[in-house]
Design a protein around this motif. Structure first.
Motif, PDB file in Angstrom:
ATOM      1  N   ALA A  24       0.857  -1.200  -0.027  1.00  0.00           N
ATOM      2  CA  ALA A  24      -0.054  -0.138   0.167  1.00  0.00           C
ATOM      3  C   ALA A  24       0.729   1.121   0.004  1.00  0.00           C
ATOM      4  N   GLU A  25       2.043   1.070   0.672  1.00  0.00           N
ATOM      5  CA  GLU A  25       2.658   2.372   0.880  1.00  0.00           C
ATOM      6  C   GLU A  25       3.477   2.533  -0.628  1.00  0.00           C
ATOM      7  N   PHE A  26       4.134   1.421  -1.234  1.00  0.00           N
ATOM      8  CA  PHE A  26       4.652   1.528  -2.417  1.00  0.00           C
ATOM      9  C   PHE A  26       3.669   1.920  -3.517  1.00  0.00           C
ATOM     10  N   SER A  27       2.410   1.843  -3.496  1.00  0.00           N
ATOM     11  CA  SER A  27       1.587   2.230  -4.405  1.00  0.00           C
ATOM     12  C   SER A  27       1.124   3.599  -4.281  1.00  0.00           C
ATOM     13  N   GLU A  29       2.982   5.764  -3.136  1.00  0.00           N
ATOM     14  CA  GLU A  29       4.608   6.642  -3.573  1.00  0.00           C
ATOM     15  C   GLU A  29       4.592   6.643  -4.890  1.00  0.00           C
ATOM     16  N   HIS A  30       4.372   5.584  -5.738  1.00  0.00           N
ATOM     17  CA  HIS A  30       4.839   5.327  -7.287  1.00  0.00           C
ATOM     18  C   HIS A  30       3.639   5.223  -8.078  1.00  0.00           C
ATOM     19  N   GLY A  31       2.213   4.964  -7.527  1.00  0.00           N
ATOM     20  CA  GLY A  31       1.141   4.822  -8.335  1.00  0.00           C
ATOM     21  C   GLY A  31       0.954   3.576  -9.319  1.00  0.00           C
ATOM     22  N   ARG A  32       1.676   2.667  -8.701  1.00  0.00           N
ATOM     23  CA  ARG A  32       1.427   1.300  -9.115  1.00  0.00           C
ATOM     24  C   ARG A  32       1.761   0.318  -8.093  1.00  0.00           C
ATOM     25  N   VAL A  33       1.223  -0.825  -8.272  1.00  0.00           N
ATOM     26  CA  VAL A  33       1.598  -1.992  -7.346  1.00  0.00           C
ATOM     27  C   VAL A  33       2.756  -2.979  -7.646  1.00  0.00           C
ATOM     28  N   PRO A  34       3.446  -3.621  -7.042  1.00  0.00           N
ATOM     29  CA  PRO A  34       4.660  -4.668  -7.248  1.00  0.00           C
ATOM     30  C   PRO A  34       4.001  -5.613  -8.159  1.00  0.00           C
ATOM     31  N   VAL A  35       4.689  -6.000  -9.109  1.00  0.00           N
ATOM     32  CA  VAL A  35       4.390  -7.019 -10.032  1.00  0.00           C
ATOM     33  C   VAL A  35       5.174  -8.239  -9.746  1.00  0.00           C
ATOM     34  N   LEU A  36       4.716  -9.465  -9.521  1.00  0.00           N
ATOM     35  CA  LEU A  36       5.319 -10.820  -9.582  1.00  0.00           C
ATOM     36  C   LEU A  36       5.068 -11.693 -10.957  1.00  0.00           C
ATOM     37  N   ALA A  37       5.953 -11.857 -11.771  1.00  0.00           N
ATOM     38  CA  ALA A  37       5.824 -12.653 -12.943  1.00  0.00           C
ATOM     39  C   ALA A  37       6.111 -14.262 -12.582  1.00  0.00           C
ATOM     40  N   MET A  63      -1.091  -7.252  -4.401  1.00  0.00           N
ATOM     41  CA  MET A  63       0.150  -7.199  -5.640  1.00  0.00           C
ATOM     42  C   MET A  63      -0.285  -7.784  -6.810  1.00  0.00           C
ATOM     43  N   GLU A  64       0.285  -7.584  -7.725  1.00  0.00           N
ATOM     44  CA  GLU A  64      -0.408  -8.097  -9.145  1.00  0.00           C
ATOM     45  C   GLU A  64       0.621  -9.082  -9.552  1.00  0.00           C
ATOM     46  N   SER A  65      -0.118 -10.390  -9.801  1.00  0.00           N
ATOM     47  CA  SER A  65       0.384 -11.203 -10.221  1.00  0.00           C
ATOM     48  C   SER A  65       0.355 -11.870 -11.982  1.00  0.00           C
ATOM     49  N   ARG A  66       1.378 -11.770 -12.543  1.00  0.00           N
ATOM     50  CA  ARG A  66       1.421 -12.066 -14.193  1.00  0.00           C
ATOM     51  C   ARG A  66       1.912 -13.353 -14.254  1.00  0.00           C
ATOM     52  N   ARG A  67       0.782 -14.347 -14.982  1.00  0.00           N
ATOM     53  CA  ARG A  67       1.098 -15.571 -15.131  1.00  0.00           C
ATOM     54  C   ARG A  67       1.594 -15.725 -16.424  1.00  0.00           C
ATOM     55  N   VAL A  68       2.712 -16.541 -16.707  1.00  0.00           N
ATOM     56  CA  VAL A  68       3.236 -17.206 -18.104  1.00  0.00           C
ATOM     57  C   VAL A  68       3.029 -18.394 -18.196  1.00  0.00           C
ATOM     58  N   GLU A  69       2.259 -18.851 -19.038  1.00  0.00           N
ATOM     59  CA  GLU A  69       2.288 -20.425 -19.149  1.00  0.00           C
ATOM     60  C   GLU A  69       2.812 -20.754 -20.629  1.00  0.00           C
ATOM     61  N   LEU A  70       3.826 -21.683 -20.376  1.00  0.00           N
ATOM     62  CA  LEU A  70       4.390 -22.077 -21.613  1.00  0.00           C
ATOM     63  C   LEU A  70       4.186 -23.732 -21.883  1.00  0.00           C
ATOM     64  N   ASP A  71       4.091 -24.378 -23.142  1.00  0.00           N
ATOM     65  CA  ASP A  71       4.032 -25.636 -23.573  1.00  0.00           C
ATOM     66  C   ASP A  71       4.972 -26.682 -22.885  1.00  0.00           C
ATOM     67  N   ARG A 275      11.038  -2.003  -4.606  1.00  0.00           N
ATOM     68  CA  ARG A 275      11.435  -0.713  -4.036  1.00  0.00           C
ATOM     69  C   ARG A 275      12.714  -0.371  -4.511  1.00  0.00           C
ATOM     70  N   GLU A 276      13.806  -1.565  -4.377  1.00  0.00           N
ATOM     71  CA  GLU A 276      15.190  -0.987  -4.777  1.00  0.00           C
ATOM     72  C   GLU A 276      15.312  -0.766  -6.360  1.00  0.00           C
ATOM     73  N   GLY A 277      14.166  -1.436  -7.161  1.00  0.00           N
ATOM     74  CA  GLY A 277      14.062  -1.003  -8.551  1.00  0.00           C
ATOM     75  C   GLY A 277      14.009   0.525  -8.852  1.00  0.00           C
ATOM     76  N   THR A 278      13.113   1.116  -7.806  1.00  0.00           N
ATOM     77  CA  THR A 278      12.686   2.452  -8.134  1.00  0.00           C
ATOM     78  C   THR A 278      13.775   3.367  -7.798  1.00  0.00           C
TER      79      THR A 278
END
Length: 280
Positions: A24-27, A29-37, A63-71, A275-278
């Motif tokens: 919530a604090e990151f959001s 400050e930065h206008g977005r939520v952390p994303v885990l792929a 937090m946002e979860s981005r799911r990448v499924e591969l054959d 956080r470290e990325g920003t």
């Protein structure tokens, strides 16, 4: 003596409450939520279950979860290319490659395609080296969760003899290094170790991380020892639980011990990566 339970569910819930606040604090400050792929190769039912659990936890902490499924039949080259694209994507903060991948894929090459700054599961060589040298790298998620659980119960580590049964690069080896960094004396045991029972019997702290049901017998446990079972719920864990609980001072159940801590650590490290990325 009856062991006190090292409750991973309760401890991870407290960790996730803190993660929710950090998200919530990151959001704000930065206008977005952390994303885990999360990258999932093939259709292994257990892997799909684990990835679904992680996505659910992400949603619960905002937090946002981005799911990448591969054959399942993809090549190592295709998987590496996909992971490198995620590594280069500024909208992705953390990357998880669900283990195991199909046997024809070079899993190590795939792990090494992850940018260490986004290696929130702590699987790359760079993360291991930074962790071992106490240079701020991301810990492997399960070992990091084990350490957080021990800390939550204020279990002293300095000067203790820890026996780690298992030497995998994402569990046994890193948990031993984390214990060593906390001034424990660490013995690694594995499938070629002679007189395993004698090594375990001398341990103040036993970490079972080998994936063989009830390999560690209850009568081997030193009275008052701390027992951490990082085995799998579907194989009853690596430790003969009931007998070990009669001798240990603390013990993790399976399930409900180490597993929940792994996911909580993964999400905590994703927020940290964001956080470290920003700050770069």
């Amino acid at each position: 003596m009856t062991a006190r339970i090292l409750d991973g569910r309760a401890t991870s819930a407290a960790m996730l409450d803190r993660v929710r606040e950090e998200v919530a604090e990151f959001s704000r400050e930065h206008g977005r939520v952390p994303v885990l792929a999360t990258v999932l190769v093939g259709d292994d039912p257990a892997s799909h279950t684990y990835v679904r659990m992680k996505a659910n936890r992400c949603a619960k902490v905002g937090m946002e979860s981005r799911r990448v499924e591969l054959d399942a039949g993809i090549s190592t080259e295709t998987l590496v290319k996909t992971i490198r694209e995620l590594s280069a994507d500024p909208a992705v903060d953390g990357i998880l490659l669900q283990h195991p991948v199909p046997g024809h894929i070079d899993e190590r090459a795939a792990f090494e395609a992850i940018d260490p700054a986004k290696d929130v599961d702590g699987v790359t060589r760079t993360s291991f080296a930074r962790m071992a040298f106490d240079e701020g790298g991301f810990a492997s998620a399960t070992p990091g969760g084990i350490m957080a659980l021990l800390d939550a119960y204020e279990i002293p580590l300095s000067g203790k003899h820890a026996v780690v049964v298992g030497r995998s690069p994402i569990l046994g080896k890193p948990v031993g290094m984390l214990l060593l960094a906390r001034d424990a004396t660490v013995t690694y045991c594995h499938s070629r170790t002679r007189d395993l029972a004698e090594h375990v019997a001398r341990a103040d702290i036993v970490v079972a991380a080998v994936g063989r049901p009830e390999l560690i017998r209850g009568e081997w446990i030193k009275p008052g020892a701390v027992v951490v079972d990082a085995g799998y719920a579907d194989n009853r864990g690596d430790v003969e639980y009931e007998a070990a609980a009669e001798r240990a001072s603390f013990i993790t159940p399976v399930p409900g011990g180490v597993g929940p801590m792994t996911i909580a650590t993964l999400l905590a490290q994703t927020v940290r990566a964001a956080r470290e990325g920003t700050e770069k």
